[in-house]
Scaffold this motif. Structure first.
Motif, short mmCIF file in Angstrom:
data_model
loop_
_atom_site.label_atom_id
_atom_site.label_comp_id
_atom_site.label_asym_id
_atom_site.label_seq_id
_atom_site.Cartn_x
_atom_site.Cartn_y
_atom_site.Cartn_z
N LEU A 1 10.23 -1.43 -2.16
CA LEU A 1 10.92 -0.12 -2.96
C LEU A 1 10.06 1.00 -2.10
O LEU A 1 10.65 2.39 -1.47
N ALA A 2 8.77 0.65 -2.38
CA ALA A 2 7.55 1.82 -1.78
C ALA A 2 7.93 1.64 -0.27
O ALA A 2 7.97 3.17 0.57
N TYR A 3 8.43 0.80 0.13
CA TYR A 3 9.18 0.75 1.67
C TYR A 3 10.11 2.16 2.01
O TYR A 3 10.21 2.92 2.39
N ARG A 4 10.94 1.90 1.27
CA ARG A 4 12.12 2.69 1.77
C ARG A 4 11.51 4.24 0.99
O ARG A 4 11.66 5.62 1.56
N ILE A 5 10.60 4.75 -0.22
CA ILE A 5 10.12 5.78 -0.83
C ILE A 5 9.51 5.98 0.82
O ILE A 5 9.39 7.65 1.18
N PHE A 6 8.33 5.38 1.52
CA PHE A 6 7.86 5.67 2.60
C PHE A 6 8.23 6.50 3.49
O PHE A 6 8.63 7.13 4.37
N SER A 7 9.81 5.86 3.98
CA SER A 7 11.15 6.42 5.26
C SER A 7 11.37 7.29 4.50
O SER A 7 11.56 8.28 4.94
N VAL B 1 7.16 10.92 1.64
CA VAL B 1 5.98 10.37 0.60
C VAL B 1 4.55 11.54 1.14
O VAL B 1 4.29 11.51 1.97
N THR B 2 4.74 12.70 -0.10
CA THR B 2 2.46 13.20 0.20
C THR B 2 1.71 12.15 -0.55
O THR B 2 2.11 11.05 -0.80
N LYS B 3 0.69 12.67 -0.40
CA LYS B 3 0.04 12.07 -0.62
C LYS B 3 -0.43 11.94 -2.07
O LYS B 3 -0.94 10.98 -2.87
N TRP C 1 -8.09 -3.79 -16.09
CA TRP C 1 -8.27 -4.10 -15.35
C TRP C 1 -7.76 -4.75 -14.00
O TRP C 1 -7.09 -3.98 -12.58
N TRP C 2 -7.11 -5.52 -14.41
CA TRP C 2 -5.85 -6.15 -13.60
C TRP C 2 -4.86 -5.07 -13.27
O TRP C 2 -4.36 -4.88 -12.13
N VAL C 3 -4.37 -3.83 -14.28
CA VAL C 3 -3.08 -3.01 -13.87
C VAL C 3 -4.22 -2.27 -12.55
O VAL C 3 -2.89 -1.71 -12.67
N CYS C 4 -4.65 -2.67 -12.39
CA CYS C 4 -5.30 -1.18 -11.46
C CYS C 4 -5.36 -1.78 -10.69
O CYS C 4 -4.83 -0.52 -9.45
N VAL C 5 -5.47 -3.34 -10.36
CA VAL C 5 -5.80 -3.62 -8.64
C VAL C 5 -3.75 -4.15 -8.72
O VAL C 5 -3.31 -4.31 -7.45
N ASN C 6 -3.51 -4.26 -9.26
CA ASN C 6 -2.21 -5.29 -8.76
C ASN C 6 -1.30 -4.57 -8.04
O ASN C 6 -0.33 -4.74 -7.53
N PRO C 7 -1.02 -3.13 -8.45
CA PRO C 7 -0.12 -1.87 -8.07
C PRO C 7 -0.55 -2.01 -6.55
O PRO C 7 0.47 -1.96 -6.04
N LEU C 8 -1.49 -2.31 -5.97
CA LEU C 8 -1.60 -2.54 -4.40
C LEU C 8 -1.54 -3.59 -3.56
O LEU C 8 -0.76 -3.08 -2.72
N MET C 9 -0.80 -4.03 -4.73
CA MET C 9 -0.12 -5.67 -3.43
C MET C 9 1.45 -4.99 -2.91
O MET C 9 1.87 -5.02 -1.58
N PRO C 10 2.49 -4.45 -4.27
CA PRO C 10 3.44 -3.58 -3.03
C PRO C 10 2.90 -2.86 -2.41
O PRO C 10 4.00 -2.54 -1.40
N LEU C 11 2.39 -1.56 -2.76
CA LEU C 11 2.10 -0.87 -1.59
C LEU C 11 1.47 -1.11 -0.66
O LEU C 11 1.97 -1.27 0.33
N ILE C 12 0.68 -1.84 -0.38
CA ILE C 12 0.23 -2.26 0.56
C ILE C 12 1.35 -2.98 1.68
O ILE C 12 1.76 -3.33 2.94
N PHE D 1 -3.12 7.70 4.74
CA PHE D 1 -3.33 8.14 5.94
C PHE D 1 -2.56 7.10 7.01
O PHE D 1 -1.97 7.88 8.12
N VAL D 2 -1.73 6.27 6.18
CA VAL D 2 -1.20 5.52 6.98
C VAL D 2 0.65 5.68 6.48
O VAL D 2 1.50 6.11 7.51
N VAL D 3 1.06 6.49 5.29
CA VAL D 3 2.39 6.87 4.87
C VAL D 3 2.42 7.92 4.38
O VAL D 3 3.69 8.46 4.25
#
Length: 302
Positions: free
Chosen positions: A115-121, A124-126, A169-180, A252-254
């Motif tokens: 889903l993140a890939y589709r959004i980036f494609s 998406v703004t910063k 604190w876990w839910v602040c870390v976990n979203p970076l897995m699919p985003l990266i 800066f990447v997407v």
């Protein structure tokens, strides 16, 4: 001068509980997490049959592989997935893991990476990227809360922000897995023609390791010191700052300039990622009998 032994000795790491997995919560939580997996598999097969390619399937398989990280983050982050489940799927680091762990990785890590890939494609703004991070935080809270409230697993030790059994604190870390993972796919997909698209599979667990290793280490360190809640909350502030920094780096990447992004509403971004961006409607043909507009003579202002 010899220091007392208790000054030199490290505090004991909190021992994980040994409560057995309750059957009914296990079944309910497995069904709860299995529904989005079934939806994802349905669309992955549909993509194959309609010529849209195997990318979604590769992401889901990669998410399934990434579940092998669960024992690592459980040991370091003081999580106890209750053992003795009726649907145990694998054993690692002295613990066994039920089917719902596989399910959550397949759709949260793998499915949301797609889903993140589709959004980036689509563009998406910063600001939109930070909004996507916040959305994934909320999804994480929604998917984990039933499990801890029903007793399918538990967090132990001096966990910061632990209000109802789910340390936030876990839910602040976990979203970076699919985003990266989504960012890796977005940037590398043009270089993955044909069979090389299968390299997406290891990208998903790689992103899992990047996110957890880069962001969670301050809290892992203090939890395994058996530090006070004051110290672990301070570590959370550091980890949360690292998480926001990671989102900023990804921008800066997407991310694209606002003038290049046509869809900016959160709902519109998600709808476009799932259903695609509709084609621009072509001009309607002139009605029968309608007269063509008269040409404007050269030199005459319109």
């Amino acid at each position: 001068m010899t220091l007392p032994v208790n000054v030199l000795a490290a505090a004991a790491v909190p021992k994980h509980p040994s409560t057995e997995m309750p059957y009914t919560p296990e079944v309910i939580f497995t069904i709860f997490l299995g529904i989005p997996v079934a939806i994802g598999v349905f669309f992955a097969i549909r993509h194959l049959l309609t010529g849209k390619g195997p990318l979604l399937l590769m992401c889901l398989i990669g998410g399934g592989v990434a579940c092998l990280f669960e024992p690592i983050v459980d040991v370091l982050g003081l999580v106890y997935i209750r053992e003795g489940a009726s649907t145990t799927t694998f054993y690692s680091m002295g613990r066994d893991f039920p089917l719902f762990i596989n399910f959550v990785y397949i759709w949260y890590v793998g499915g949301l990476a797609y889903l993140a890939y589709r959004i980036f494609s689509n563009g998406v703004t910063k600001k939109g990227l930070f909004g996507l991070y916040a959305m994934d935080v909320c999804i994480n809270i929604f998917l984990e809360s039933p499990g801890v409230l029903m007793g399918a697993y538990e967090y132990y030790g001096p966990q910061p922000l632990n209000f109802w059994g789910l340390p936030l604190w876990w839910v602040c870390v976990n979203p970076l897995m699919p985003l990266i993972a989504g960012a890796l796919i977005y940037r590398l997909k043009p270089f993955l023609p044909g069979w090389k698209i299968a390299l997406v599979i290891p990208m998903i667990p790689m992103a899992d390791g990047m996110a957890n290793g880069a962001l969670a280490w301050p809290i892992w360190t203090t939890l395994n010191w058996d530090a006070s809640l004051v110290v672990t909350h301070a570590a959370w502030v550091v980890s949360f700052g690292l998480a926001l920094t990671a989102v900023w780096i990804l921008s800066f990447v997407v991310a694209r300039p606002e003038e290049e992004v046509t869809i900016t509403s959160k709902l519109g971004i998600i709808k476009a990622a799932i259903f695609g961006i509709p084609d621009e409607p072509s001009p309607a043909p002139p009605r029968a009998g309608a007269q063509e507009p008269a040409p404007v003579p050269v030199g005459v202002a319109s």
